[in-house]
Design an enzyme around this catalytic site. Structure first.
Site, PDB file in Angstrom:
ATOM      1  N   HIS A 196      11.327  -2.320   0.147  1.00 52.37           N
ATOM      2  CA  HIS A 196      10.218  -1.445   0.542  1.00 52.37           C
ATOM      3  C   HIS A 196      10.034  -0.327  -0.497  1.00 52.37           C
ATOM      4  CE1 HIS A 196      11.283  -2.637   4.924  1.00 52.37           C
ATOM      5  NE2 HIS A 196      10.105  -3.171   4.688  1.00 52.37           N
TER       6      HIS A 196
ATOM      7  N   LYS B 223       8.348  -4.201  20.187  1.00 52.64           N
ATOM      8  CA  LYS B 223       9.603  -4.444  19.468  1.00 52.64           C
ATOM      9  C   LYS B 223      10.605  -3.400  19.945  1.00 52.64           C
ATOM     10  CE  LYS B 223       7.768  -6.284  15.100  1.00 52.64           C
ATOM     11  NZ  LYS B 223       7.678  -6.079  13.649  1.00 52.64           N
TER      12      LYS B 223
HETATM   13  P1  ADP Z   1       6.245  -5.574   9.418  1.00 49.80           P
HETATM   14  O1  ADP Z   1       6.964  -5.597  10.724  1.00 49.80           O
HETATM   15  O2  ADP Z   1       4.857  -4.995   9.487  1.00 49.80           O
HETATM   16  O3  ADP Z   1       6.290  -6.879   8.626  1.00 49.80           O
HETATM   17  P2  ADP Z   1       8.211  -4.569   7.554  1.00 49.80           P
HETATM   18  O4  ADP Z   1       8.833  -3.229   7.589  1.00 49.80           O
HETATM   19  O5  ADP Z   1       9.104  -5.743   7.810  1.00 49.80           O
HETATM   20  O6  ADP Z   1       7.034  -4.476   8.586  1.00 49.80           O
HETATM   21  O7  ADP Z   1       7.478  -4.797   6.167  1.00 49.80           O
HETATM   22  C1  ADP Z   1       6.418  -3.984   5.730  1.00 49.80           C
HETATM   23  C2  ADP Z   1       5.783  -4.604   4.499  1.00 49.80           C
HETATM   24  O8  ADP Z   1       6.727  -4.630   3.431  1.00 49.80           O
HETATM   25  C3  ADP Z   1       5.335  -6.066   4.678  1.00 49.80           C
HETATM   26  O9  ADP Z   1       4.148  -6.260   3.941  1.00 49.80           O
HETATM   27  C4  ADP Z   1       6.460  -6.858   4.073  1.00 49.80           C
HETATM   28  O10 ADP Z   1       6.004  -8.113   3.603  1.00 49.80           O
HETATM   29  C5  ADP Z   1       6.845  -5.934   2.921  1.00 49.80           C
HETATM   30  N1  ADP Z   1       8.228  -6.145   2.488  1.00 49.80           N
HETATM   31  C6  ADP Z   1       9.342  -6.146   3.247  1.00 49.80           C
HETATM   32  N2  ADP Z   1      10.437  -6.381   2.509  1.00 49.80           N
HETATM   33  C7  ADP Z   1      10.006  -6.544   1.217  1.00 49.80           C
HETATM   34  C8  ADP Z   1      10.656  -6.843  -0.017  1.00 49.80           C
HETATM   35  N3  ADP Z   1      11.955  -7.063  -0.082  1.00 49.80           N
HETATM   36  N4  ADP Z   1       9.873  -6.940  -1.127  1.00 49.80           N
HETATM   37  C9  ADP Z   1       8.539  -6.753  -1.042  1.00 49.80           C
HETATM   38  N5  ADP Z   1       7.869  -6.483   0.093  1.00 49.80           N
HETATM   39  C10 ADP Z   1       8.597  -6.384   1.220  1.00 49.80           C
END
Ligand code: ADP
Length: 159
Positions: free
Chosen positions: A16, A40
């Site tokens: 992130h 969730k």
């Molecule tokens: P959500 O529940 O909305 O998917 P997340 O916190 O899991 O929320 O992810 C937020 C965003 O960050 C999403 O677009 C996800 O694809 C992206 N993301 C999560 N982990 C990574 C990573 N390792 N590399 C790039 N993008 C990521």
């Protein structure tokens, strides 16, 4: 141009942070928006996640942290944001992300979704993987920032 980076961030990972750092170079401001979704059951409260994200993005000047319930496009409109920033890791992300981008476009045509491809070293990394490792006492120091690692160790020690 202001971008919103919406997500659960439960917890925020180095993947992130990588997206936020790169997004902050592309846009005037990036607002990391924590989705407070009651369906969730998160590990960390929105307040705790706000604190965690604020701490590990403090080195980036044009980043703000907020939270919201409801529609992302409404939150974006409220903050004059023209872009929704999302990250793409693997093919399975693509289907879900594309559906969401199309849906958001039908809700507000003015707002564009911009995807950043993950940095190779974080392509496997997700908040759920981090939780799974921490739950079984494994090291997560290479996957999250120091403050988040401490919070995770503390959380699972007390369980
Ligand atoms: P959500 O529940 O909305 O998917 P997340 O916190 O899991 O929320 O992810 C937020 C965003 O960050 C999403 O677009 C996800 O694809 C992206 N993301 C999560 N982990 C990574 C990573 N390792 N590399 C790039 N993008 C990521």
């Amino acid at each position: 141009m202001i971008a919103i980076y919406p997500g659960s961030f439960d917890p925020i990972t180095l993947g992130h942070i990588d997206v936020i750092e790169r997004g902050a170079k592309l846009f005037d401001k990036v607002i990391v928006a924590i989705l407070s979704n009651s369906s969730k059951s998160p590990l960390f409260t929105v307040d705790k996640r706000t604190e965690q994200i604020t701490e590990c993005t403090k080195h980036i000047a044009n980043v703000e942290v907020g939270s919201f319930t409801g529609l992302t496009v409404e939150y974006a409109k409220l903050h004059n944001a023209g872009v929704l920033l999302r990250g793409l890791r693997v093919l399975s992300d693509f289907e879900k992300e594309l559906q969401m981008a199309h849906t958001n476009k039908t809700l507000n045509y003015e707002i564009e979704t911009v995807f950043l491809a993950t940095t190779t070293e974080y392509s496997f990394l997700s908040s759920s993987i981090v939780k799974e490792i921490a739950q079984f006492g494994g090291s997560i120091d290479h996957l999250v920032s120091e403050n988040v690692a401490q919070d995770m160790y503390h959380k699972y020690q007390n369980k």
